[in-house]
Design an enzyme around this catalytic site. Sequence first.
Site, short mmCIF file in Angstrom:
data_model
loop_
_atom_site.label_atom_id
_atom_site.label_comp_id
_atom_site.label_asym_id
_atom_site.label_seq_id
_atom_site.Cartn_x
_atom_site.Cartn_y
_atom_site.Cartn_z
N LYS A 13 0.84 -1.21 0.00
CA LYS A 13 0.00 0.00 0.00
C LYS A 13 0.87 1.26 0.00
CE LYS A 13 -2.10 -1.13 3.86
NZ LYS A 13 -1.38 -2.39 4.13
N ARG A 88 -9.88 1.27 8.83
CA ARG A 88 -9.57 -0.16 9.03
C ARG A 88 -10.64 -0.88 9.83
NH1 ARG A 88 -3.30 -1.50 9.22
NH2 ARG A 88 -2.56 0.52 8.56
N ARG A 127 11.59 -6.16 5.09
CA ARG A 127 11.56 -4.71 4.91
C ARG A 127 12.57 -4.03 5.84
NH1 ARG A 127 5.99 -1.76 5.29
NH2 ARG A 127 5.86 -3.02 7.18
N ARG A 160 11.39 -2.18 11.24
CA ARG A 160 10.26 -1.73 12.06
C ARG A 160 10.02 -2.74 13.16
NH1 ARG A 160 5.25 0.10 8.23
NH2 ARG A 160 4.10 -1.12 9.77
N ARG A 171 -0.52 -9.16 12.88
CA ARG A 171 -1.10 -8.08 12.07
C ARG A 171 -1.96 -8.65 10.94
NH1 ARG A 171 4.17 -5.32 10.42
NH2 ARG A 171 2.86 -3.95 9.16
P1 AP5 Z 1 4.87 -1.64 1.78
O1 AP5 Z 1 4.55 -0.83 0.57
O2 AP5 Z 1 5.55 -0.96 2.90
O3 AP5 Z 1 3.54 -2.40 2.27
P2 AP5 Z 1 2.30 -1.86 3.11
O4 AP5 Z 1 1.09 -2.54 2.57
O5 AP5 Z 1 2.29 -0.36 3.14
O6 AP5 Z 1 2.67 -2.48 4.50
P3 AP5 Z 1 2.59 -1.87 5.96
O7 AP5 Z 1 3.26 -2.89 6.82
O8 AP5 Z 1 3.14 -0.48 6.05
O9 AP5 Z 1 1.06 -1.84 6.17
P4 AP5 Z 1 0.30 -1.92 7.49
O10 AP5 Z 1 -1.06 -1.64 7.03
O11 AP5 Z 1 0.44 -3.14 8.30
O12 AP5 Z 1 1.08 -0.88 8.40
P5 AP5 Z 1 0.81 0.65 8.73
O13 AP5 Z 1 2.10 1.32 8.72
O14 AP5 Z 1 -0.30 1.20 7.93
O15 AP5 Z 1 5.72 -2.91 1.31
C1 AP5 Z 1 6.23 -3.82 2.25
C2 AP5 Z 1 7.60 -4.35 1.78
O16 AP5 Z 1 7.42 -5.08 0.57
C3 AP5 Z 1 8.62 -3.24 1.47
O17 AP5 Z 1 9.90 -3.68 1.84
C4 AP5 Z 1 8.54 -3.08 -0.06
O18 AP5 Z 1 9.77 -2.63 -0.60
C5 AP5 Z 1 8.19 -4.51 -0.49
N1 AP5 Z 1 7.36 -4.54 -1.69
C6 AP5 Z 1 6.28 -3.77 -1.96
N2 AP5 Z 1 5.74 -4.11 -3.14
C7 AP5 Z 1 6.50 -5.14 -3.63
C8 AP5 Z 1 6.44 -5.93 -4.82
N3 AP5 Z 1 5.50 -5.75 -5.74
N4 AP5 Z 1 7.37 -6.91 -4.97
C9 AP5 Z 1 8.33 -7.12 -4.04
N5 AP5 Z 1 8.45 -6.39 -2.89
C10 AP5 Z 1 7.53 -5.42 -2.69
O19 AP5 Z 1 0.24 0.54 10.24
C11 AP5 Z 1 1.09 0.15 11.31
C12 AP5 Z 1 0.29 0.08 12.60
O20 AP5 Z 1 -0.29 1.37 12.89
C13 AP5 Z 1 -0.92 -0.87 12.57
O21 AP5 Z 1 -0.54 -2.21 12.84
C14 AP5 Z 1 -1.79 -0.26 13.68
O22 AP5 Z 1 -1.28 -0.59 14.94
C15 AP5 Z 1 -1.58 1.24 13.47
N6 AP5 Z 1 -2.59 1.81 12.56
C16 AP5 Z 1 -2.37 2.39 11.36
N7 AP5 Z 1 -3.53 2.81 10.81
C17 AP5 Z 1 -4.51 2.49 11.71
C18 AP5 Z 1 -5.93 2.64 11.71
N8 AP5 Z 1 -6.58 3.21 10.66
N9 AP5 Z 1 -6.61 2.19 12.77
C19 AP5 Z 1 -5.98 1.63 13.83
N10 AP5 Z 1 -4.63 1.43 13.89
C20 AP5 Z 1 -3.91 1.87 12.83
#
Ligand code: AP5
Length: 238
Positions: A13, A88, A127, A160, A171
């Site tokens: 994402k 979410r 990552r 992270r 997660r």
């Molecule tokens: P990346 O693009 O970083 O993936 P992502 O989907 O953004 O993953 P996240 O882990 O950031 O999502 P998340 O939703 O769990 O975490 P968030 O930070 O939002 O890609 C991942 C890896 O893969 C990278 O190394 C990239 O280079 C690689 N990659 C990407 N595409 C690729 C491809 N096509 N091929 C190969 N490699 C690839 O949230 C973190 C925490 O915050 C949550 O757990 C929660 O505690 C809190 N939080 C955030 N938002 C909320 C909410 N709305 N409500 C409640 N809690 C929340």
Amino acid sequence: MDLLLIGPPGVGKGTQAARLRQALGVPHLSTGDLLRRHVAEGTRLGAAAAAHMQRGDLVPDELVTEMALGQILGPSCAAGVVLDGFPRTPAQAEALDTALAAHGRRLTAVLHLNAPARTLLRRLTGRRTCGGCGDSYHLDTRKPRTPGRCDSCGQRLVQRTDDTAETARTRLAVHARQTQPLLARYHQAGVLHEVDGCGDVGAITRRLLAAVAPYAAGDQDASRSTGWPTSPVRSSLS
Ligand code: AP5
């Protein structure tokens, strides 16, 4: 154009939202990035969120919703936004729809990225993130030029704290339980698009841009009649 990128942790994402921002000229809002900034700066919100994030659980709705809506309804997102990580839960989705409607807006499209769990776990545990500018790398698929150092700013790359195998599994389970049910809501609203999150990063961007192209064309039609600025789809991303 108000777009939502929805999908499990590690599906790409953040990677794709940054590319959509570049292609569409619409800002990218990541609630994960915002929360991590609050934690790093030691704000009250950061202190309240940290333990939930560390465990891989969601941060309580009322904390996240206020923070996210403050940005979405603010001047930087007035002409639209690419949402990454919000909403979410059903309560967050309800709050977003209500707030957008009060401002004459609605989600233009919801793009659901998905990939098998083994792919997600590999992406999450491999990552590495820059402690300075936040750029994201991967041990196998996006290596920095100098091992352990960011290509953009030279700072050290770190893992992270929620990217360990155990927390990543938590997660994924939390996503399946609390976020996946939102797909039915958006399907019913007629705005859901399924997009394959496997394969080359550029190919996935092209799939996403193809899904939003009809809406981008609609925006241009609207801007001709209203004088609003347009956000043309640029096709320069590879
Ligand atoms: P990346 O693009 O970083 O993936 P992502 O989907 O953004 O993953 P996240 O882990 O950031 O999502 P998340 O939703 O769990 O975490 P968030 O930070 O939002 O890609 C991942 C890896 O893969 C990278 O190394 C990239 O280079 C690689 N990659 C990407 N595409 C690729 C491809 N096509 N091929 C190969 N490699 C690839 O949230 C973190 C925490 O915050 C949550 O757990 C929660 O505690 C809190 N939080 C955030 N938002 C909320 C909410 N709305 N409500 C409640 N809690 C929340």
